[in-house]
Write a protein that holds these residues in place. Structure first.
Motif, PDB file in Angstrom:
ATOM      1  N   TRP A 144     -39.707 -49.627   5.912  1.00  0.00           N
ATOM      2  CA  TRP A 144     -38.650 -50.152   5.066  1.00  0.00           C
ATOM      3  C   TRP A 144     -37.617 -49.071   4.819  1.00  0.00           C
ATOM      4  O   TRP A 144     -37.947 -47.966   4.367  1.00  0.00           O
ATOM      5  N   ARG A 198     -33.216 -53.724  -2.893  1.00  0.00           N
ATOM      6  CA  ARG A 198     -34.183 -54.072  -1.854  1.00  0.00           C
ATOM      7  C   ARG A 198     -33.980 -53.204  -0.623  1.00  0.00           C
ATOM      8  O   ARG A 198     -32.881 -52.714  -0.349  1.00  0.00           O
ATOM      9  N   PRO A 221     -36.554 -54.116   6.026  1.00  0.00           N
ATOM     10  CA  PRO A 221     -37.713 -53.867   6.878  1.00  0.00           C
ATOM     11  C   PRO A 221     -37.320 -53.781   8.353  1.00  0.00           C
ATOM     12  O   PRO A 221     -36.390 -54.456   8.804  1.00  0.00           O
ATOM     13  N   GLU A 260     -37.209 -60.545   5.429  1.00  0.00           N
ATOM     14  CA  GLU A 260     -38.062 -60.186   4.307  1.00  0.00           C
ATOM     15  C   GLU A 260     -39.376 -60.945   4.281  1.00  0.00           C
ATOM     16  O   GLU A 260     -40.231 -60.674   3.426  1.00  0.00           O
ATOM     17  N   ASN A 303     -42.537 -58.978   4.010  1.00  0.00           N
ATOM     18  CA  ASN A 303     -42.910 -58.361   2.742  1.00  0.00           C
ATOM     19  C   ASN A 303     -44.165 -58.989   2.132  1.00  0.00           C
ATOM     20  O   ASN A 303     -44.862 -58.348   1.356  1.00  0.00           O
ATOM     21  N   SER A 304     -44.433 -60.240   2.468  1.00  0.00           N
ATOM     22  CA  SER A 304     -45.584 -60.941   1.913  1.00  0.00           C
ATOM     23  C   SER A 304     -46.737 -60.943   2.911  1.00  0.00           C
ATOM     24  O   SER A 304     -46.568 -61.345   4.067  1.00  0.00           O
ATOM     25  N   LEU A 339     -42.544 -49.147  -0.065  1.00  0.00           N
ATOM     26  CA  LEU A 339     -43.069 -50.408   0.445  1.00  0.00           C
ATOM     27  C   LEU A 339     -43.062 -51.460  -0.647  1.00  0.00           C
ATOM     28  O   LEU A 339     -43.441 -51.184  -1.788  1.00  0.00           O
ATOM     29  N   PRO A 340     -42.648 -52.684  -0.308  1.00  0.00           N
ATOM     30  CA  PRO A 340     -42.483 -53.724  -1.322  1.00  0.00           C
ATOM     31  C   PRO A 340     -43.769 -54.469  -1.623  1.00  0.00           C
ATOM     32  O   PRO A 340     -43.789 -55.689  -1.667  1.00  0.00           O
TER      33      PRO A 340
END
Length: 245
Positions: A108, A116, A119, A210, A213-214, A243-244
């Motif tokens: 990221w 934000r 990535p 994004e 991110n999950s 890192l998110p």
């Protein structure tokens, strides 16, 4: 650091690249995260230069001396420069080095003053498999069960990747697999030369959305290239990303 990576190559290709006699079938994985099981490769502990073994380990090393894993941070990365000095990694670096098969990893990049980060998927330009340098430790739980755990070594990023993030996983070239895995004959000082940055140009940086991110998003679309807003791609200046997750 390396907080997400991928392993999407066919099982047969993984077996051939890492010299494994056996390897159970597994689906492609496009968004591997800490605490999840990862494939590691180790040398047969009884035979020098013998067949290598593939096994699963929890991504997040638990030192053998730990009383309660909840009392220590999630050790999914270890700094190559200091791993030999830290109690959490010293024994594993000496006696339990491993390889972590991968087809790429994510980083990221901070976007100036924006909240934000952008990535990027970093993959070998030639589409080859890669091996991250890893350390393995078996934790004996209070109930008597054994948990194989692992961490990925990181080092200073190569100059071409530094605009995205200042660190990257240590990549072990295929010709050095035996040398890295042979813990009987090769001490940490002997393998230090393998723990530098990968050659410039090895990786292609692809801006992605994004969705990565999950950890719930595990399909191949997390690798789809996007056009970042405000030209925030891999050529833009940047610093260390958080890192998110």
């Amino acid at each position: 650091m390396c907080g997400r990576f991928t392993l999407s190559a066919p099982v047969l290709k993984v077996r051939e690249h890492f010299g494994l006699e056996e390897l159970a079938d597994f689906p492609p994985r496009y968004n591997i995260a800490p605490t999840q099981p990862i494939l590691i490769v180790m040398e047969d502990e009884h035979v020098t230069g013998g067949p290598r073994r593939g096994r699963l380990a929890r991504w997040g090393l638990i030192p053998a001396w730990a009383k309660d894993p909840a009392d220590i941070p999630l050790l999914f990365n270890a700094r190559a420069e200091t791993a030999g000095e830290r109690n959490a990694f010293r024994a594993a670096l000496r006696y339990r080095r491993c390889l972590v098969p991968a087809t790429g990893f994510y980083e990221w990049q901070k976007q100036g003053g924006k909240a934000r980060s952008q990535p990027h998927f970093l993959r070998p330009r030639d589409g080859s498999l890669i091996a991250f340098a890893g350390l393995m430790e078996t934790f004996l739980a209070p109930d008597g069960s054994e948990i194989d755990t692992a961490t990925i070594l990181t080092t200073q990023a190569s100059a071409d990747l530094r605009p995205i993030h200042e660190r990257m996983p240590v990549v072990v070239p295929q010709m050095a697999f035996d040398f890295w895995l042979n813990c009987r004959d090769n001490e940490p000082a002997d393998v230090t030369r393998l723990m530098g940055a990968a050659p410039e140009g090895l990786f292609e940086a692809i801006p992605v959305g994004e969705a990565v991110n999950s950890v719930a998003n595990m399909g191949p679309t997390v690798q789809d290239r996007i056009t970042p807003p405000d030209d925030g791609g891999s050529d833009a200046p940047g610093g260390q990303a958080s890192l998110p997750f």
